[in-house]
Design an enzyme around this catalytic site. Structure first.
Site, PDB file in Angstrom:
ATOM      1  N   TYR A 144      27.884 -85.255  46.333  1.00 57.21           N
ATOM      2  CA  TYR A 144      28.530 -85.144  45.019  1.00 57.21           C
ATOM      3  C   TYR A 144      29.980 -84.710  45.220  1.00 57.21           C
ATOM      4  CZ  TYR A 144      29.856 -83.919  40.330  1.00 57.21           C
ATOM      5  OH  TYR A 144      30.529 -83.870  39.137  1.00 57.21           O
ATOM      6  N   TYR A 199      27.030 -83.071  30.664  1.00 54.98           N
ATOM      7  CA  TYR A 199      25.679 -83.215  31.238  1.00 54.98           C
ATOM      8  C   TYR A 199      24.590 -82.792  30.251  1.00 54.98           C
ATOM      9  CZ  TYR A 199      27.307 -84.552  35.809  1.00 54.98           C
ATOM     10  OH  TYR A 199      27.868 -85.258  36.853  1.00 54.98           O
TER      11      TYR A 199
HETATM   12  C1  LIG Z   1      31.935 -79.544  41.546  1.00 56.40           C
HETATM   13  C2  LIG Z   1      32.325 -80.341  42.719  1.00 56.40           C
HETATM   14  C3  LIG Z   1      33.339 -81.310  42.636  1.00 56.40           C
HETATM   15  C4  LIG Z   1      33.997 -81.683  41.331  1.00 56.40           C
HETATM   16  O1  LIG Z   1      34.750 -80.640  40.811  1.00 56.40           O
HETATM   17  P1  LIG Z   1      35.124 -80.648  39.237  1.00 56.40           P
HETATM   18  O2  LIG Z   1      36.102 -79.539  39.102  1.00 56.40           O
HETATM   19  O3  LIG Z   1      33.853 -80.396  38.517  1.00 56.40           O
HETATM   20  O4  LIG Z   1      35.696 -81.981  38.940  1.00 56.40           O
HETATM   21  C5  LIG Z   1      33.722 -81.958  43.790  1.00 56.40           C
HETATM   22  N1  LIG Z   1      33.137 -81.676  44.965  1.00 56.40           N
HETATM   23  C6  LIG Z   1      32.161 -80.760  45.087  1.00 56.40           C
HETATM   24  C7  LIG Z   1      31.581 -80.480  46.430  1.00 56.40           C
HETATM   25  C8  LIG Z   1      31.710 -80.070  43.966  1.00 56.40           C
HETATM   26  O5  LIG Z   1      30.708 -79.190  44.082  1.00 56.40           O
END
Ligand SMILES: *Cc1c(COP(=O)(O)O)cnc(C)c1O
Length: 441
Positions: free
Chosen positions: A148, A21
């Protein structure tokens, strides 16, 4: 240490590393961190920083925790890794038993992977193949706007469309996005869902807090309503607790705020106390059973090299032990109360709006001329200002938030609050920032 070494490391870093990012053209030098202890990170000049964002929301008990370190070391000299197809080991069995004990009673099976995104990928595959194995045509997926769920393609597909996903737009599978629920829109959401219910395999959501969207929060009672409705329409529910799990919301899991129960749950981030990468997808017996067959085609063909890595499992076991200690639970309560008191102060501040809090998560917005977006320029200015003051905050645009490790003391938290107020006062008379970054749309 001296600046020469710092610039050297930052320089070497620039030569070889591509950071997440990060627009590498305009990004400043990365700060070399040489060690961590409790809530603090130390750079190579000996400057210390309060890690107020738990190193991207993962650190629960502080950095370099001696108990987790000792347990992982013992495991490292006993069994560091073994293929998890056809083999098993004590840390994986124990962790699954311990975790399932804390989850809603319908969660019966644990599927291991490496991170939050892979935990989501496995969950999505379970739902789609659940329908497939049952001979049903159900391929639609329901998710919240602004969601997300990770950066791999499946997880990206069920995440809200934004500048992050734009280059891949045509490659993402179709998802129906709905608003997060509130008292006013619940009935219209149900109508929307009704219209596609028959073809819908699952509904994936971040419970109570949409983290990456800027810590957007919504009420448990409204999510309960939506969950009950999905249940009545036989839409499977994936509760993504990658962020909210392990005490963040003030209770062990967001599930503990809800009366309804999901079919599948995803975990990562705080799972190992933020020490080792690991993802977990849990599911109900019913989902698991749909893959039991003499027909080999009904197998869940998914797995990662480091599935149930014994070191990560051991770190998770040690972290969960620490989490369940009375003093940690008391600390979570205390942080939640301190946040709540600080919320009252922030709400009086002329430069601040949309103050919100769920447990140990506190967020608010700095009033600016710009729309709230990830690219809001204010964020960068604030970020630098807090670094100067020895606090790591990483505003999402003009959204400032605190997600501290549970080991943060009352004094350290007050110090952080005090600095926030000082910075807000500095900005009191200059809320006009230049608009030149791209907007969210
Ligand atoms: C950070 C996040 C993810 C992704 O996790 P990573 O380990 O970064 O791949 C998935 N869902 C939510 C709600 C998150 O906050």
């Amino acid at each position: 240490m001296n600046t020469l070494i710092q610039s050297l490391l930052a320089e070497r870093d620039k030569n070889v590393n591509w950071h997440p990012y990060t627009q590498m053209k305009t990004a400043g030098d990365a700060i070399p961190i040489v060690r961590g202890k409790g809530v603090y990170l130390f750079d190579d000049e000996g400057k210390k920083y309060i890690d107020a964002v738990s190193s991207w929301w993962v650190t629960l008990h502080g950095h370099a925790h001696p108990y987790i370190a000792e347990r992982v070391y013992q495991q490292l000299t006993t069994l560091e890794q073994v293929i998890f197809a056809g083999f098993t080991h004590e840390p994986a069995v124990q962790l699954s038993e311990n975790l399932l004990n804390l989850l809603p009673k319908n969660q019966k099976k644990v599927f291991y992977s490496d991170n939050g995104s892979t935990a989501v990928e496995a969950a999505l595959k379970m739902c789609i193949q659940y329908a497939y194995n049952s001979g049903k045509e159900k391929t639609k997926i329901l998710a919240f706007k602004n969601a997300y769920h990770g950066d791999t393609f499946g997880a990206m597909s069920v995440s809200g469309r934004s500048v992050w996903t734009k280059p891949f737009g045509s490659m993402l599978f179709e998802v129906v996005f709905i608003d997060t629920p509130n008292a006013e829109n619940l009935e219209s959401l149900k109508i929307q869902i009704s219209e596609i219910a028959e073809e819908t395999a699952c509904f994936i959501y971040e419970p109570l807090v949409q983290g990456a969207a800027g810590m957007l929060m919504y009420e448990a009672e409204h999510l309960d309503e939506l969950m009950k409705f999905c249940r009545s329409k036989e839409i499977l529910m994936i509760q993504d607790e990658v962020f909210t799990g392990f005490g963040r919301t003030g209770k062990l899991f967001a599930a503990n705020h809800l009366a309804e129960i999901p079919d599948i749950m995803c975990f990562s981030k705080g799972l190992t106390g933020g020490t080792m990468p690991m993802g977990i997808t849990t599911c109900s017996q019913e989902i698991f059973n749909a893959f039991l067959s003499d027909d080999k085609y009904k197998t869940l063909f998914h797995g990662h090299s480091f599935t149930a890595n014994p070191l990560a499992c051991t770190a998770a076991l040690a972290s969960m032990e620490l989490l369940l200690q009375e003093e940690t639970l008391a600390a979570i309560d205390r942080i939640s109360r301190q946040h709540s008191d600080f919320t009252d102060i922030l709400e009086q501040h002329p430069n601040v709006e949309n103050v919100r809090q769920t447990g140990t998560i506190l967020a608010f917005e700095l009033k600016t001329d710009q729309h709230t977006s990830y690219f809001n320029e204010v964020g960068k200015v604030l970020y630098d200002e807090f670094l100067q003051r020895g606090i790591i905050m990483r505003p999402l645009g003009n959204v400032m938030y605190l997600v501290p490790p549970y080991c943060i003391t009352a004094e350290e938290l007050d110090f952080t609050y005090r600095n926030i107020l000082e910075v807000l006062d500095t900005f009191k008379n200059q809320v006009h920032f230049p608009i030149h970054a791209a907007g969210q749309e």
